[in-house]
Each structure stands twice: as C-alpha cells, then as structure tokens.
Write a protein that holds these residues in place. Structure first.
Motif, PDB file in Angstrom:
ATOM      1  N   ARG A 201     -10.851   6.654  -3.401  1.00  0.00           N
ATOM      2  CA  ARG A 201     -10.983   7.859  -2.570  1.00  0.00           C
ATOM      3  C   ARG A 201     -12.077   7.665  -1.509  1.00  0.00           C
ATOM      4  O   ARG A 201     -11.942   8.137  -0.379  1.00  0.00           O
ATOM      5  CB  ARG A 201     -11.286   9.052  -3.462  1.00  0.00           C
TER       6      ARG A 201
ATOM      7  N   TYR B  27       4.764  10.088  -8.115  1.00  0.00           N
ATOM      8  CA  TYR B  27       3.858   9.099  -7.538  1.00  0.00           C
ATOM      9  C   TYR B  27       4.633   7.918  -6.967  1.00  0.00           C
ATOM     10  O   TYR B  27       5.741   7.606  -7.422  1.00  0.00           O
ATOM     11  CB  TYR B  27       2.836   8.636  -8.593  1.00  0.00           C
TER      12      TYR B  27
ATOM     13  N   ARG C 265       1.309   8.530  -2.645  1.00  0.00           N
ATOM     14  CA  ARG C 265       0.611   9.041  -3.834  1.00  0.00           C
ATOM     15  C   ARG C 265       0.349   7.909  -4.830  1.00  0.00           C
ATOM     16  O   ARG C 265       1.283   7.256  -5.296  1.00  0.00           O
ATOM     17  CB  ARG C 265       1.435  10.152  -4.484  1.00  0.00           C
TER      18      ARG C 265
ATOM     19  N   SER D 159      -5.040   9.785  -7.786  1.00  0.00           N
ATOM     20  CA  SER D 159      -5.268  10.447  -9.067  1.00  0.00           C
ATOM     21  C   SER D 159      -5.475   9.376 -10.140  1.00  0.00           C
ATOM     22  O   SER D 159      -5.314   8.185  -9.876  1.00  0.00           O
ATOM     23  CB  SER D 159      -4.057  11.283  -9.476  1.00  0.00           C
TER      24      SER D 159
ATOM     25  N   SER E  34      -7.195  10.357   4.565  1.00  0.00           N
ATOM     26  CA  SER E  34      -6.985  11.397   3.543  1.00  0.00           C
ATOM     27  C   SER E  34      -5.690  12.180   3.747  1.00  0.00           C
ATOM     28  O   SER E  34      -5.143  12.732   2.791  1.00  0.00           O
ATOM     29  CB  SER E  34      -8.168  12.362   3.513  1.00  0.00           C
ATOM     30  N   ASP E  35      -5.200  12.234   4.973  1.00  0.00           N
ATOM     31  CA  ASP E  35      -3.925  12.925   5.225  1.00  0.00           C
ATOM     32  C   ASP E  35      -2.723  12.069   4.841  1.00  0.00           C
ATOM     33  O   ASP E  35      -1.591  12.550   4.852  1.00  0.00           O
ATOM     34  CB  ASP E  35      -3.794  13.301   6.703  1.00  0.00           C
TER      35      ASP E  35
ATOM     36  N   SER F 262      -3.097  10.014  -1.233  1.00  0.00           N
ATOM     37  CA  SER F 262      -3.757  10.808  -2.277  1.00  0.00           C
ATOM     38  C   SER F 262      -3.946   9.940  -3.520  1.00  0.00           C
ATOM     39  O   SER F 262      -3.151   9.029  -3.773  1.00  0.00           O
ATOM     40  CB  SER F 262      -2.950  12.061  -2.602  1.00  0.00           C
TER      41      SER F 262
ATOM     42  N   MET G  77       3.045  11.354   2.759  1.00  0.00           N
ATOM     43  CA  MET G  77       1.899  11.110   1.866  1.00  0.00           C
ATOM     44  C   MET G  77       2.242  10.015   0.858  1.00  0.00           C
ATOM     45  O   MET G  77       3.275  10.090   0.201  1.00  0.00           O
ATOM     46  CB  MET G  77       1.557  12.416   1.148  1.00  0.00           C
TER      47      MET G  77
END
Ligand code: 4NP
Length: 157
Positions: free
Chosen positions: A23, A86, A3, A38, A32-33, A36, A1
C-alpha cells in the motif's frame, strides 16, 4: 481496479506486512485509484468467535521502523467467494498455496501466485513465526512488492 489479496497462514505476520508495504508503494506511485490491497489467512488460528487478532506486535514494530503504521488491521480468513473478488491471490509459501487451492478451488483463471516469484525467485517468504527474524521477512516482502509494483505498472499502462 486491480485487486490484490495477500495470503498467509495466520494473517498476523507475513500477509499484513505485505499489505502495508504494498500500500505504501501504491500510494507513493499515485496508483491508489488503480490498485487495491488486502490480506487474509488460510487458517482460523488467529480468529476467535469471528473476531480476528491484530497484527502481531513484532511485525508491527518492524513496519514502524520503516515508517509504516499497521493499526486497524485484524485477521480474517480467505473465503471461496474471494476468488471472483480478487485479480491476484498471492500466497507467501508453498503450504499457503496448497491451502488456498483447497479453499478457492482449482485456480481455473490462474490468479494464484507465490509471493517471491515477483522478485524472480522460487523460494518462500522467510517465515518469522519460529525464527523471530522479522527484518528478513520485511526484506523479502519489500523485494517482492517492488517487483509486483513494476509488474502491475505494465498492466495499467
Ligand atoms: P503468519 O504467521 O502466517 O505469517 O501470520 C503465523 C501466525 C500464526 C501461526 C503461524 C504463523 N499459528 O500457528 O498460529
């Protein structure tokens, strides 16, 4: 992933807009897998007794024009521990980058970026706080998010 953390001053305008735009592209590309997203603030301007404010209404309205819903997001502050959590910590302007380094340390793994570099530009994301021009901010963020997506696709493949 992979981040991603987008960072601005208050986490109610630029960085949450970046989060929701990115997003959308991640979803559209079925990534999406793999990715991610934020966002957070360098300051506590929009956080009261530990509770963050929601996305600023004009920022929300701008996102809505593009079919993006920004409900459920509340401002949070960047923490020193986020550096290890991250892979890309992306500030919106030069002052954000300075404040990020104050919180995170000296960027020993070179994870800190300025947003518009993903669009091949060295300037800052247009700041709507005083101008009120959320459309210009959206366009800058959209350009950078598209560049970031292409950059990340290369990493994933
Ligand atoms: P943002 O906008 O950093 O894009 O979320 C701002 C939000 C709050 C303030 C400044 C900019 N403020 O000074 O409270």
């Amino acid at each position: 992933m992979i981040r991603i953390m987008f960072v601005c001053h208050g986490n109610i305008c630029r960085s949450p807009m970046a989060e929701f735009i990115m997003r959308k592209y991640v979803k559209q590309n079925n990534l999406s897998d793999y990715i991610s997203v934020s966002s957070c603030a360098t300051s506590t301007e929009e956080i009261w007794h530990g509770q963050g404010n929601p996305v600023y209404p004009p920022a929300k309205a701008e996102l809505k024009k593009h079919g993006i819903c920004a409900d459920g997001k509340y401002a949070v502050q960047l923490q020193a521990s986020d550096y290890d959590k991250y892979d890309y910590l992306i500030g919106m302007d030069t002052m954000n980058i300075r404040n990020m380094k104050r919180i995170l340390g000296n960027d020993r793994e070179e994870k800190i970026y300025k947003m518009m570099t993903f669009a091949g530009r060295s300037d800052d994301v247009a700041d709507p706080w005083y101008s009120g021009d959320f459309t210009r901010t959206y366009n800058d963020l959209d350009e950078a998010c598209r560049g970031l997506l292409e950059f990340l696709k290369e990493k994933i493949s």
